[in-house]
Design a protein around this motif. Sequence first.
Motif, short mmCIF file in Angstrom:
data_model
loop_
_atom_site.label_atom_id
_atom_site.label_comp_id
_atom_site.label_asym_id
_atom_site.label_seq_id
_atom_site.Cartn_x
_atom_site.Cartn_y
_atom_site.Cartn_z
N LEU A 1 10.45 42.56 -19.78
CA LEU A 1 9.43 43.53 -20.13
C LEU A 1 8.55 43.86 -18.94
CD1 LEU A 1 8.38 42.23 -23.66
CD2 LEU A 1 9.70 44.30 -23.13
N SER A 2 8.24 42.86 -18.14
CA SER A 2 7.47 43.11 -16.93
C SER A 2 8.19 44.07 -16.00
CB SER A 2 7.20 41.78 -16.21
OG SER A 2 6.63 41.99 -14.95
N MET A 3 9.49 43.89 -15.83
CA MET A 3 10.26 44.78 -14.96
C MET A 3 10.35 46.18 -15.55
SD MET A 3 13.29 42.34 -13.40
CE MET A 3 13.95 41.76 -14.96
N ILE A 4 10.55 46.26 -16.86
CA ILE A 4 10.64 47.58 -17.51
C ILE A 4 9.33 48.33 -17.37
CG2 ILE A 4 10.86 48.71 -19.76
CD1 ILE A 4 12.94 46.53 -20.47
N ILE B 1 16.62 52.44 -20.11
CA ILE B 1 16.63 51.13 -19.45
C ILE B 1 17.05 50.10 -20.50
CG2 ILE B 1 15.30 49.39 -18.22
CD1 ILE B 1 13.28 51.58 -17.50
N HIS B 2 18.00 49.26 -20.15
CA HIS B 2 18.32 48.18 -21.09
C HIS B 2 18.50 46.88 -20.32
CE1 HIS B 2 22.75 48.27 -20.26
NE2 HIS B 2 22.58 49.57 -20.15
N SER B 3 18.10 45.80 -20.97
CA SER B 3 18.20 44.49 -20.35
C SER B 3 18.83 43.51 -21.32
CB SER B 3 16.82 43.99 -19.91
OG SER B 3 16.00 43.73 -21.03
N HIS B 4 19.62 42.61 -20.78
CA HIS B 4 20.26 41.54 -21.55
C HIS B 4 19.91 40.22 -20.87
CE1 HIS B 4 23.66 44.02 -23.63
NE2 HIS B 4 22.46 44.58 -23.75
N ARG B 5 19.34 39.31 -21.62
CA ARG B 5 19.01 37.97 -21.11
C ARG B 5 19.52 36.98 -22.14
NH1 ARG B 5 16.29 36.13 -16.83
NH2 ARG B 5 15.98 38.32 -16.32
N LEU B 6 20.71 36.44 -21.89
CA LEU B 6 21.40 35.62 -22.88
C LEU B 6 21.79 34.29 -22.27
CD1 LEU B 6 24.00 38.35 -23.98
CD2 LEU B 6 21.62 38.16 -24.70
N GLY B 7 21.84 33.26 -23.11
CA GLY B 7 22.28 31.95 -22.67
C GLY B 7 22.13 30.93 -23.78
N ARG C 1 13.74 55.87 -23.17
CA ARG C 1 13.99 54.82 -24.17
C ARG C 1 14.35 53.52 -23.48
NH1 ARG C 1 13.89 56.48 -29.81
NH2 ARG C 1 13.57 58.74 -29.73
N GLY C 2 14.07 52.43 -24.15
CA GLY C 2 14.40 51.13 -23.61
C GLY C 2 14.91 50.20 -24.70
N HIS C 3 15.76 49.29 -24.30
CA HIS C 3 16.32 48.30 -25.24
C HIS C 3 16.41 46.96 -24.54
CE1 HIS C 3 19.88 46.09 -26.93
NE2 HIS C 3 19.09 46.19 -27.98
N LEU C 4 16.05 45.92 -25.26
CA LEU C 4 16.11 44.56 -24.73
C LEU C 4 16.82 43.67 -25.73
CD1 LEU C 4 13.28 42.61 -22.97
CD2 LEU C 4 14.49 41.55 -24.87
N PHE C 5 17.74 42.86 -25.24
CA PHE C 5 18.45 41.90 -26.08
C PHE C 5 18.28 40.52 -25.46
CE2 PHE C 5 22.87 40.17 -27.34
CZ PHE C 5 22.33 39.46 -28.41
#
Length: 317
Positions: free
Chosen positions: A169-172, A144-150, A209-213
């Motif tokens: 993180l809550s969704m993951i 699972i990976h998430s990107h939250r950028l702005g 595995r999970g990754h968050l940016f």
Amino acid sequence: MKPRIAVLGCGYWGGNHIRTLKSLGALHAVSDVDSARAERFAGEHGCIALTPDELFARDDVDAIVMALPPQFHADFAVRAVSAGKDVLVEKPIALTVPDAERAVKAARDNGRVFMTGHVLRFHPAFEGLKALVDKGELGDVGYIHSHRLGLGKFHAENDALWDLAPHDLSMILAITGTAPIEVRGEGAAVLNHLSDFAHLHMRFPNGLRGHLFASRLNPYRERRLTVVGTKGMAVFDDVEPQERKLALYRHAVWQDEGQWTSTMNEPTYIPIENAMPLTRELEHFIHCIQTRQEPRTGAEEALGVLRILRAGTVTHD
């Protein structure tokens, strides 16, 4: 009858809560350390304005939504539940795990509902994605990976990780159903001593595995959660228009005579309900107050998110 709910904190996000609770017929009072601001909101929305001290003492307030700077959340949550109020505390619920645990314990000791404002858990696109996972449409989830950028917002207390990552993180955690056994954080501070860019790498007990940016110093907006499974992949992209927010990719990868091969398929866009996540979140809070059930985004999830944030925080001189 609808519970009588007050909003503590009349800033940007508090204002959203005030307007939404008004539309649901549950707004009873507003409160802010700036009494003039509270009076202004009260006049606009036809409710009463109270000081924080008055708020906790009033018998006609059943529950409080707290939208404060996070360093104040724990102390005010303890005061609220000790006064017999149910609470919805915006993310993050505290800046330290002991403070969060103190607030959660107080809620349990006083038999009060404790809910956290992880609003994207109530987004129809995420609910659709979670349903795909639960029904086995993606097979075994491995990554699972998430990107939250702005660009922005810039806070004096919170870095990019603490400001932007809690929702993801809550969704993951909702998808994995368990806490990670390993968390590794990386951060880069460009403007001052707080991370403007943050990466989290997570390993879960089943090998997932999970990754968050997260970045608050990025020239374009990205709000994307991707789940990779053995049968397919799904993407919740909140920047896309309504009809394209949830995409299912039935890609296939396999070995043929010792060689890896794959097929690429066009995405299938999953229809989702056109509903506001904050409205659904507050409807859920009202339901939990009325039924005394454990919220979907309850105390354990709030603590789990906070523990990951603490473990992944990078400090800079």
